[in-house]
Design a protein around this motif. Structure first.
Motif, PDB file in Angstrom:
ATOM      1  N   GLU A   8       0.562  -1.215  -0.139  1.00 51.03           N
ATOM      2  CA  GLU A   8      -0.060   0.136   0.004  1.00 51.03           C
ATOM      3  C   GLU A   8       0.788   1.201  -0.019  1.00 51.03           C
ATOM      4  O   GLU A   8       1.777   1.211   0.774  1.00 51.03           O
ATOM      5  CB  GLU A   8      -0.786   0.043   1.248  1.00 51.03           C
ATOM      6  CG  GLU A   8      -2.112  -1.088   1.272  1.00 51.03           C
ATOM      7  CD  GLU A   8      -3.193  -0.817   0.344  1.00 51.03           C
ATOM      8  OE1 GLU A   8      -3.262   0.243  -0.238  1.00 51.03           O
ATOM      9  OE2 GLU A   8      -4.069  -1.785   0.190  1.00 51.03           O
ATOM     10  N   LEU A   9       0.523   2.201  -0.865  1.00 54.32           N
ATOM     11  CA  LEU A   9       0.830   3.506  -0.778  1.00 54.32           C
ATOM     12  C   LEU A   9       0.014   4.472  -0.852  1.00 54.32           C
ATOM     13  O   LEU A   9      -1.136   4.330  -1.066  1.00 54.32           O
ATOM     14  CB  LEU A   9       1.833   3.676  -2.268  1.00 54.32           C
ATOM     15  CG  LEU A   9       3.126   2.942  -2.327  1.00 54.32           C
ATOM     16  CD1 LEU A   9       3.822   2.978  -3.711  1.00 54.32           C
ATOM     17  CD2 LEU A   9       4.088   2.919  -1.050  1.00 54.32           C
ATOM     18  N   ASP A  10       0.256   5.778  -0.561  1.00 51.35           N
ATOM     19  CA  ASP A  10      -0.905   6.810  -0.664  1.00 51.35           C
ATOM     20  C   ASP A  10      -1.080   7.628  -1.901  1.00 51.35           C
ATOM     21  O   ASP A  10      -1.775   8.644  -2.052  1.00 51.35           O
ATOM     22  CB  ASP A  10      -0.872   7.898   0.689  1.00 51.35           C
ATOM     23  CG  ASP A  10       0.716   8.769   0.551  1.00 51.35           C
ATOM     24  OD1 ASP A  10       1.310   8.289  -0.407  1.00 51.35           O
ATOM     25  OD2 ASP A  10       1.006   9.661   1.200  1.00 51.35           O
ATOM     26  N   PHE A  11      -0.504   7.050  -3.037  1.00 50.54           N
ATOM     27  CA  PHE A  11      -0.536   7.407  -4.367  1.00 50.54           C
ATOM     28  C   PHE A  11      -0.455   5.988  -5.262  1.00 50.54           C
ATOM     29  O   PHE A  11      -0.004   5.217  -4.791  1.00 50.54           O
ATOM     30  CB  PHE A  11       0.350   8.410  -4.377  1.00 50.54           C
ATOM     31  CG  PHE A  11       1.880   7.940  -4.555  1.00 50.54           C
ATOM     32  CD1 PHE A  11       2.575   7.616  -5.641  1.00 50.54           C
ATOM     33  CD2 PHE A  11       2.451   7.804  -3.123  1.00 50.54           C
ATOM     34  CE1 PHE A  11       3.768   7.228  -5.575  1.00 50.54           C
ATOM     35  CE2 PHE A  11       3.716   7.293  -3.088  1.00 50.54           C
ATOM     36  CZ  PHE A  11       4.302   7.023  -4.366  1.00 50.54           C
ATOM     37  N   THR A  12      -0.935   6.399  -6.348  1.00 57.10           N
ATOM     38  CA  THR A  12      -0.521   5.367  -7.683  1.00 57.10           C
ATOM     39  C   THR A  12       0.772   5.783  -8.270  1.00 57.10           C
ATOM     40  O   THR A  12       0.611   6.933  -8.952  1.00 57.10           O
ATOM     41  CB  THR A  12      -1.839   5.406  -8.549  1.00 57.10           C
ATOM     42  OG1 THR A  12      -2.641   4.910  -7.665  1.00 57.10           O
ATOM     43  CG2 THR A  12      -1.621   4.333  -9.621  1.00 57.10           C
ATOM     44  N   PRO A  13       1.754   5.151  -8.272  1.00 59.70           N
ATOM     45  CA  PRO A  13       2.881   5.573  -8.997  1.00 59.70           C
ATOM     46  C   PRO A  13       2.760   5.383 -10.542  1.00 59.70           C
ATOM     47  O   PRO A  13       2.130   4.677 -10.980  1.00 59.70           O
ATOM     48  CB  PRO A  13       3.946   4.166  -8.467  1.00 59.70           C
ATOM     49  CG  PRO A  13       3.433   3.490  -7.307  1.00 59.70           C
ATOM     50  CD  PRO A  13       1.947   3.767  -7.393  1.00 59.70           C
ATOM     51  N   SER A  14       3.855   6.111 -11.118  1.00 59.27           N
ATOM     52  CA  SER A  14       3.816   6.083 -12.408  1.00 59.27           C
ATOM     53  C   SER A  14       4.837   5.388 -12.960  1.00 59.27           C
ATOM     54  O   SER A  14       4.668   4.739 -14.239  1.00 59.27           O
ATOM     55  CB  SER A  14       3.664   7.407 -13.281  1.00 59.27           C
ATOM     56  OG  SER A  14       4.994   8.029 -12.600  1.00 59.27           O
ATOM     57  N   VAL A  15       5.861   5.090 -12.023  1.00 62.53           N
ATOM     58  CA  VAL A  15       6.958   4.281 -12.431  1.00 62.53           C
ATOM     59  C   VAL A  15       7.450   3.656 -11.245  1.00 62.53           C
ATOM     60  O   VAL A  15       7.245   4.430 -10.023  1.00 62.53           O
ATOM     61  CB  VAL A  15       8.408   5.261 -13.176  1.00 62.53           C
ATOM     62  CG1 VAL A  15       9.266   4.174 -13.404  1.00 62.53           C
ATOM     63  CG2 VAL A  15       7.860   5.721 -14.413  1.00 62.53           C
ATOM     64  N   LEU A  16       7.797   2.583 -11.147  1.00 65.20           N
ATOM     65  CA  LEU A  16       8.404   1.729  -9.858  1.00 65.20           C
ATOM     66  C   LEU A  16       9.480   0.771 -10.194  1.00 65.20           C
ATOM     67  O   LEU A  16       9.587   0.245 -11.128  1.00 65.20           O
ATOM     68  CB  LEU A  16       7.186   0.964  -9.512  1.00 65.20           C
ATOM     69  CG  LEU A  16       7.551   0.048  -8.234  1.00 65.20           C
ATOM     70  CD1 LEU A  16       7.780   0.931  -6.859  1.00 65.20           C
ATOM     71  CD2 LEU A  16       6.471  -1.023  -7.735  1.00 65.20           C
ATOM     72  N   PHE A  17      10.629   1.155  -9.086  1.00 65.26           N
ATOM     73  CA  PHE A  17      11.774   0.351  -9.329  1.00 65.26           C
ATOM     74  C   PHE A  17      11.906  -0.531  -7.915  1.00 65.26           C
ATOM     75  O   PHE A  17      11.833   0.188  -6.933  1.00 65.26           O
ATOM     76  CB  PHE A  17      12.967   1.036  -9.483  1.00 65.26           C
ATOM     77  CG  PHE A  17      14.026   0.275  -9.804  1.00 65.26           C
ATOM     78  CD1 PHE A  17      14.366  -0.652 -10.848  1.00 65.26           C
ATOM     79  CD2 PHE A  17      15.296   0.546  -8.731  1.00 65.26           C
ATOM     80  CE1 PHE A  17      15.476  -1.479 -10.793  1.00 65.26           C
ATOM     81  CE2 PHE A  17      16.414  -0.316  -9.189  1.00 65.26           C
ATOM     82  CZ  PHE A  17      16.533  -1.348 -10.076  1.00 65.26           C
ATOM     83  N   VAL A  18      12.159  -1.910  -8.187  1.00 62.30           N
ATOM     84  CA  VAL A  18      12.144  -2.560  -7.012  1.00 62.30           C
ATOM     85  C   VAL A  18      13.448  -3.560  -6.952  1.00 62.30           C
ATOM     86  O   VAL A  18      13.680  -4.095  -7.945  1.00 62.30           O
ATOM     87  CB  VAL A  18      10.928  -3.798  -6.513  1.00 62.30           C
ATOM     88  CG1 VAL A  18      10.995  -4.509  -5.400  1.00 62.30           C
ATOM     89  CG2 VAL A  18       9.900  -2.569  -6.364  1.00 62.30           C
TER      90      VAL A  18
END
Length: 140
Positions: free
Chosen positions: A58-68
């Motif tokens: 869960e985050l408090d926003f919807t990412p446009s890009v994500l790196f894990v």
């Protein structure tokens, strides 16, 4: 009243003889606030895998890009001949998929992202390995 304005945002610049008006300060602050709101923000975080087949982080926003990445900084590793996808780079509508079985490894969803783990050890999904720490960078 300002006699000059900045080139890019039209912010007030006063000469020594100009009368300074509060309304001009307020207008400038509104322009600055609007400009700052358009700058993308990087959000850094981490989570610890719980071993479930799929899980939402869960985050408090919807990412446009994500790196894990896994705790060792890896997104892919091979252990005893077993390929393990343990992170990657994804975009809002472009999830990372297991190339062998077309299963989700990592994907962005509303207010967060999904991770996966191959609970039966027959797949290559390792973005939610039990007790493994992962780090992420998300673009807000």
């Amino acid at each position: 009243m300002a006699s000059n304005y900045t080139e890019h945002y039209g912010l007030c610049q006063w000469d020594a003889a100009d009368q300074v008006l509060r309304e001009e300060f307020n207008q400038d602050n509104k322009k600055i606030d609007g400009a700052l709101a358009t700058i993308p923000q990087l959000v850094f975080g981490s989570y610890v895998g719980n071993g479930s087949a799929t899980r939402k982080i869960e985050l408090d926003f919807t990412p446009s890009v994500l790196f894990v990445v896994a705790k060792d900084g890896m997104t892919f590793r091979e252990i005893n001949g077993s390929s393990q996808f343990c992170g990657g780079l994804v975009f809002k509508d472009k999830p990372a998929l297991d190339v062998y079985r077309d299963r989700m490894i990592l994907e962005i969803c509303e207010n967060g992202f999904h991770v996966a783990y191959n609970v039966d050890n027959s797949l290559y999904l390792y973005t939610n390995e039990p007790d493994m720490k992962y780090h992420y960078i998300a673009l807000r």
